[in-house]
Structure formats: structure tokens, C-alpha cells
Scaffold this motif. Structure first.
Motif, PDB file in Angstrom:
ATOM      1  N   LEU A   1       8.358   0.774   5.425  1.00  0.00           N
ATOM      2  CA  LEU A   1       6.930   1.332   5.813  1.00  0.00           C
ATOM      3  C   LEU A   1       6.168   0.516   6.533  1.00  0.00           C
ATOM      4  O   LEU A   1       6.168  -0.862   6.371  1.00  0.00           O
ATOM      5  N   ASN A   2       5.275   1.110   7.303  1.00  0.00           N
ATOM      6  CA  ASN A   2       4.312   0.165   8.167  1.00  0.00           C
ATOM      7  C   ASN A   2       3.012   0.268   7.163  1.00  0.00           C
ATOM      8  O   ASN A   2       2.163   1.126   7.118  1.00  0.00           O
TER       9      ASN A   2
ATOM     10  N   GLU B   1       0.571  -1.473   7.667  1.00  0.00           N
ATOM     11  CA  GLU B   1      -0.840  -1.498   8.376  1.00  0.00           C
ATOM     12  C   GLU B   1      -1.332   0.117   8.676  1.00  0.00           C
ATOM     13  O   GLU B   1      -2.362   0.373   8.352  1.00  0.00           O
ATOM     14  N   ALA B   2      -0.637   0.814   8.975  1.00  0.00           N
ATOM     15  CA  ALA B   2      -0.696   2.278   9.246  1.00  0.00           C
ATOM     16  C   ALA B   2      -1.128   2.976   7.894  1.00  0.00           C
ATOM     17  O   ALA B   2      -1.677   3.833   7.685  1.00  0.00           O
ATOM     18  N   LEU B   3      -0.625   2.361   6.701  1.00  0.00           N
ATOM     19  CA  LEU B   3      -1.005   2.881   5.252  1.00  0.00           C
ATOM     20  C   LEU B   3      -2.205   2.305   4.663  1.00  0.00           C
ATOM     21  O   LEU B   3      -2.559   2.539   3.728  1.00  0.00           O
ATOM     22  N   GLY B   4      -3.050   1.361   5.836  1.00  0.00           N
ATOM     23  CA  GLY B   4      -4.183   0.872   5.151  1.00  0.00           C
ATOM     24  C   GLY B   4      -4.180  -0.481   4.577  1.00  0.00           C
ATOM     25  O   GLY B   4      -5.236  -1.188   3.983  1.00  0.00           O
TER      26      GLY B   4
ATOM     27  N   GLY C   1      -4.083  -3.838   6.114  1.00  0.00           N
ATOM     28  CA  GLY C   1      -3.882  -4.659   7.169  1.00  0.00           C
ATOM     29  C   GLY C   1      -3.666  -6.052   7.106  1.00  0.00           C
ATOM     30  O   GLY C   1      -3.487  -6.811   8.111  1.00  0.00           O
TER      31      GLY C   1
ATOM     32  N   ARG D   1      -5.714  -4.646   1.645  1.00  0.00           N
ATOM     33  CA  ARG D   1      -6.213  -3.825   2.819  1.00  0.00           C
ATOM     34  C   ARG D   1      -7.117  -4.796   3.563  1.00  0.00           C
ATOM     35  O   ARG D   1      -7.091  -4.678   4.922  1.00  0.00           O
TER      36      ARG D   1
END
Length: 152
Positions: free
Chosen positions: A57-58, A60-63, A65, A114
Motif C-alpha cells: 500500500l502507498n 502517503e496516498a492513504l494519509g 505522510g 499522518r
């Protein structure tokens, strides 16, 4: 240990790049039939060379960072077992991996958050609150590049 031939190595390299490939697609790329490729993959799984395939899973794309690698040294090894600490820290959702290591620290954790203030909250309220948590060292991930493994 099993002997790997060149075809086995090519299969492993291809799956390391993209584990979602079907046996048919992989076989076509390597000049093998689908059944032959499937049998080889199953043999590599049965012998433990392939331990599974996982979804990446990415974060960063999931919030999430911020990724931090956290070295943890247990404060009281006699009072808190390594297994107990590992079990407790594994229950924290932000902790992505737990590795028992040899060296200055007892564990190496991969923690996502996050942002830095969220990481501080996870660190203070969850990780440092665990019984036995002692010295810590945090390293913030700046960038990451996936490299192929030692096959080849």
C-alpha cells in the motif's frame, strides 16, 4: 536448500518485480507453458523459497505522510520478555513491522503516522507506554526505492 536453475531465478526475479502476474503471463514471458510455470511456483512455495505475496500500500496516498524507523532497547529485559514486548508493540496499528535485531537496540520498528505531531502522539502514548520500553532512536524516512533482492 534446493538447487535453483536459471528458470527458477527468472521466475523469482519476475515475481519480485510484480507478484500479481499470473502463471500464464509469466510463462509466456519466459517461454514456458502455464502448467510448467505453475508447478515451478508451487515447488518454490512448498520449499519455502516463496513465503507469500503481499499487497504494498502507498501509505502517503492513504494519509500517512511520515514513516519512522524506531530502534527500541528494552529497559528491563529480565522483567519483560522479548515475546511480550513484541506481542504488545505488534498490536499498535501504526507499527507496520517489528524486527527483533542484534546490536545496540533489541527491536527495529517501522512506524507510519499522518505527520510528525501524530508520530509524537503514537510514540508517547503507545510505544513509550509499553512495559519495558527503554532507549529509543528515531530515523525519519526521507525517500525509498525498492531494489531487487539477491536473486540472479
Amino acid at each position: 536448500m534446493i538447487d535453483l536453475d536459471e528458470t527458477d531465478r527468472q521466475i523469482l526475479q519476475a515475481l519480485a518485480r510484480d507478484s500479481s502476474q499470473s502463471a500464464g503471463a509469466l510463462g509466456r514471458a519466459l517461454g514456458l507453458s502455464q502448467p510448467a510455470t505453475w508447478r515451478r511456483i508451487k515447488r518454490l512455495e512448498a520449499t519455502g523459497i516463496i513465503r507469500g505475496r503481499r499487497l504494498r500500500l502507498n501509505a502517503e496516498a492513504l494519509g500517512f505522510g511520515v514513516t519512522v524507523f524506531l530502534g527500541v532497547k528494552l529497559a528491563r529485559k529480565g522483567q519483560v520478555s522479548l515475546d511480550d514486548f513484541e506481542r504488545a508493540v505488534s498490536a499498535i496499528p501504526e507499527v507496520q513491522t517489528v524486527e527483533h535485531v542484534l546490536g545496540l537496540y533489541d527491536f527495529r520498528l517501522r512506524v507510519v503516522a499522518r505527520d510528525l505531531s501524530d508520530f509524537e502522539r503514537v510514540l508517547r502514548r503507545r510505544i513509550m507506554a509499553l512495559p519495558g520500553a527503554g532507549d529509543l532512536e528515531a530515523n525519519v524516512l526521507l525517500s525509498e526505492e525498492r531494489r531487487p533482492g539477491p536473486i540472479g
